[in-house]
Design an enzyme around this catalytic site. Structure first.
Site, PDB file in Angstrom:
ATOM      1  N   GLU A   7      16.202  -5.122  10.690  1.00  0.00           N
ATOM      2  CA  GLU A   7      17.657  -5.191  10.915  1.00  0.00           C
ATOM      3  C   GLU A   7      18.294  -5.920   9.748  1.00  0.00           C
ATOM      4  O   GLU A   7      17.795  -6.956   9.309  1.00  0.00           O
ATOM      5  CB  GLU A   7      18.027  -5.989  12.172  1.00  0.00           C
ATOM      6  CG  GLU A   7      17.791  -5.303  13.478  1.00  0.00           C
ATOM      7  CD  GLU A   7      18.219  -6.164  14.667  1.00  0.00           C
ATOM      8  OE1 GLU A   7      19.120  -7.023  14.519  1.00  0.00           O
ATOM      9  OE2 GLU A   7      17.623  -5.980  15.738  1.00  0.00           O
ATOM     10  N   GLU A  12      12.983 -10.635  17.789  1.00  0.00           N
ATOM     11  CA  GLU A  12      13.573 -11.970  17.609  1.00  0.00           C
ATOM     12  C   GLU A  12      13.263 -12.928  18.758  1.00  0.00           C
ATOM     13  O   GLU A  12      14.172 -13.338  19.500  1.00  0.00           O
ATOM     14  CB  GLU A  12      15.092 -11.865  17.415  1.00  0.00           C
ATOM     15  CG  GLU A  12      15.498 -11.034  16.213  1.00  0.00           C
ATOM     16  CD  GLU A  12      16.980 -11.152  15.881  1.00  0.00           C
ATOM     17  OE1 GLU A  12      17.701 -11.920  16.543  1.00  0.00           O
ATOM     18  OE2 GLU A  12      17.432 -10.482  14.933  1.00  0.00           O
TER      19      GLU A  12
HETATM   20  C1  FCB Z   1      20.349  -9.553  16.015  1.00  0.00           C
HETATM   21  C2  FCB Z   1      19.959  -8.754  17.226  1.00  0.00           C
HETATM   22  C3  FCB Z   1      20.695  -7.448  17.377  1.00  0.00           C
HETATM   23  C4  FCB Z   1      22.144  -7.563  16.958  1.00  0.00           C
HETATM   24  C5  FCB Z   1      22.279  -8.228  15.613  1.00  0.00           C
HETATM   25  C6  FCB Z   1      23.683  -8.338  15.106  1.00  0.00           C
HETATM   26  O1  FCB Z   1      20.089 -10.899  16.235  1.00  0.00           O
HETATM   27  O2  FCB Z   1      18.579  -8.474  17.201  1.00  0.00           O
HETATM   28  O3  FCB Z   1      20.532  -7.011  18.699  1.00  0.00           O
HETATM   29  O4  FCB Z   1      22.869  -8.168  17.933  1.00  0.00           O
HETATM   30  O5  FCB Z   1      21.692  -9.501  15.655  1.00  0.00           O
END
Ligand code: FCB
Length: 455
Positions: free
Chosen positions: A359, A167
């Site tokens: 994620e 990210e």
């Molecule tokens: C993302 C992050 C991760 C976590 C999630 C909820 O932005 O990559 O580390 O904090 O959100």
């Protein structure tokens, strides 16, 4: 509730974590402070003044944590390497104890049949490099390439899946323009400059990964978000959507996959900067071919036109963010399987690459209950979110996106950055007083889904 969605053969099922969020042991075996240790120590930056000092104590609990992954039936585990453990001085000497920790983790995963997906940078920059300007210093491309060589050189005989950055939007615009993450600056131009240097570091590191790992699958993980305007938008609303999309998505999709920034982003920010940080040849470096794209996605973004609105993000003039549509998670994030589907299809089209959902998940105020069968966490909201987003991912596959796997965020409750330990994202509950782990109902359901696909 039944869940019948079936994914293609070979679809990979995993869970994700990040070094600073779970490891603890911040001063052990030669690790130096990261910019997050510093940021946590600044009053008012992190809820409750909390930090990753102990976190889930994962540094001392690898066998137990990998056994839990095995119990869930995970096929892959995505984790990140802490740069301050591996090269505590940022550049220069490698700290063997730091490398050894990750080497043991990789071996334990492989012994249990779990494929490691390694992210090189998930936000814990060595503070010594922060002191030299961090991501604002163009030299960071070489610092990052050196660090990449150290890690891939040590683990590349066993790890094939390499992700440069997690990210970069968060480590640039959220950290240098919005001030919500370390180092907490609020300068619109710094967000642009740091985003560029992150991509330059990524592009410089890609060939280093390939040199050190012959059959590497190289990736970057972005957090694109679908931007929606109001129903029946005016032309001005559509322009607000375009501006928001540029600074949330196009700023990375453009250089990484099309070899150019969106011209309208450059035009919309020309009153702030002459963009001299973009030097000849940079875009060719950034545009290095990749093997897949990681997509982290939790929620969509909603905007509308608002004359004269000042937005702290560069190019966000006259853009107003509007309220998320309920239902919301404990983070206040909109639950939108549709948004998940739409951004997966978009990411596939923009990149032309296979995608891993690296994620996705949701925070809820879980309570641990003691019943006849021991301790349990009943979290139907998290399970419903999981089902909804897996359905959306399957729909995106049916609509042409080549999605190869899903990583639940997160394997276990952990340090949620500026929110400290107040937000629980895990499919495994962590009691921070005792470090006891308890698989939540959603974790059991995820295990059932995985097993059903393996049958
Ligand atoms: C993302 C992050 C991760 C976590 C999630 C909820 O932005 O990559 O580390 O904090 O959100």
């Amino acid at each position: 509730m039944t869940f019948e969605t079936t994914f293609p053969d070979g679809f990979l099922w995993g869970a994700a974590t990040a070094s600073y969020q779970i490891e603890g042991a911040v001063a052990e075996d030669g690790r130096s402070p990261s910019i997050w240790d510093t940021y946590c120590a600044e009053p008012g930056k992190v809820l409750g003044g909390e930090s990753g000092e102990v976190a889930c104590d994962h540094y001392h609990r690898v066998p137990e944590d990998v056994a839990l992954m095995k119990e869930l039936g995970l096929e892959a585990y995505r984790f990140s390497v802490a740069w301050p453990r591996v090269i505590p001085t940022g550049t220069g000497a490698i700290n063997q104890a730091g490398i050894d920790f990750y080497s043991r983790l990789v071996d334990t995963l492989l012994d249990n049949g779990i494929r490691p997906f390694v992210t090189l940078y998930h936000w814990d920059l060595p503070q010594v490099l922060g002191d030299k300007g961090g991501w604002l210093n163009r030299d960071i491309k070489d610092w990052f390439a050196e660090y990449t060589g150290a890690v891939v050189g040590a683990l590349g005989d066993r790890v094939k899946n390499w992700t440069t950055l997690n990210e970069p939007w968060c480590s640039s615009l959220l950290s240098y323009s919005l001030g919500h993450h370390a180092p907490g600056h609020t300068d619109p131009v710094e967000g642009l400059v740091s985003a560029h240097h992150l991509m330059l570091a990524h592009g410089t590191a890609v060939p280093v990964i390939r040199e050190n790992c012959a059959d590497a699958e190289v990736s970057i993980t972005l957090n694109p978000t679908q931007v929606y305007g109001p129903d029946n938008p005016t032309d001005a609303d559509l322009d607000a959507v375009r501006r928001a999309d540029n600074v949330l998505n196009g700023i990375f999709f453009g250089p990484l996959f099309h070899g150019a920034y969106p011209q309208s982003l450059l035009d919309d920010t020309a009153h702030l900067t002459d963009h001299a940080y973009i030097q000849d040849g940079d875009l060719a470096v950034i545009n290095a071919p990749l093997d897949n794209l990681g997509v982290n996605n939790y929620f969509p973004t909603r905007v509308r036109h608002s004359e004269g609105a000042v937005h702290p993000l560069p190019g966000g003039d006259n853009v107003e963010e509007t309220e998320p549509h309920p239902p919301l998670t404990d983070m206040g994030w909109e639950i939108s399987p549709q948004g998940h589907h739409d951004i997966l299809v978009r990411s596939s089209q923009e990149s032309g690459l296979p995608i891993y959902i690296t994620e996705n998940g949701s925070a809820w105020p879980d309570v641990i209950e003691t019943g006849p069968k021991g301790e349990a966490v009943h979290d139907p909201d998290r399970t419903a979110y999981l089902h909804g987003h897996l359905d959306a991912a399957k729909q995106a596959i049916d609509d042409g996106a080549d999605i190869r796997g899903y990583f639940a965020w997160s394997l276990m409750d952990n340090f949620e950055w500026a929110f400290g330990y107040s937000k629980r994202f895990g499919i495994i509950h962590v009691d921070y007083d005792t470090q006891k782990r308890t698989i939540k109902d959603s974790g059991r359901e995820y295990a059932r889904i995985i097993a059903a696909h393996q049958a």
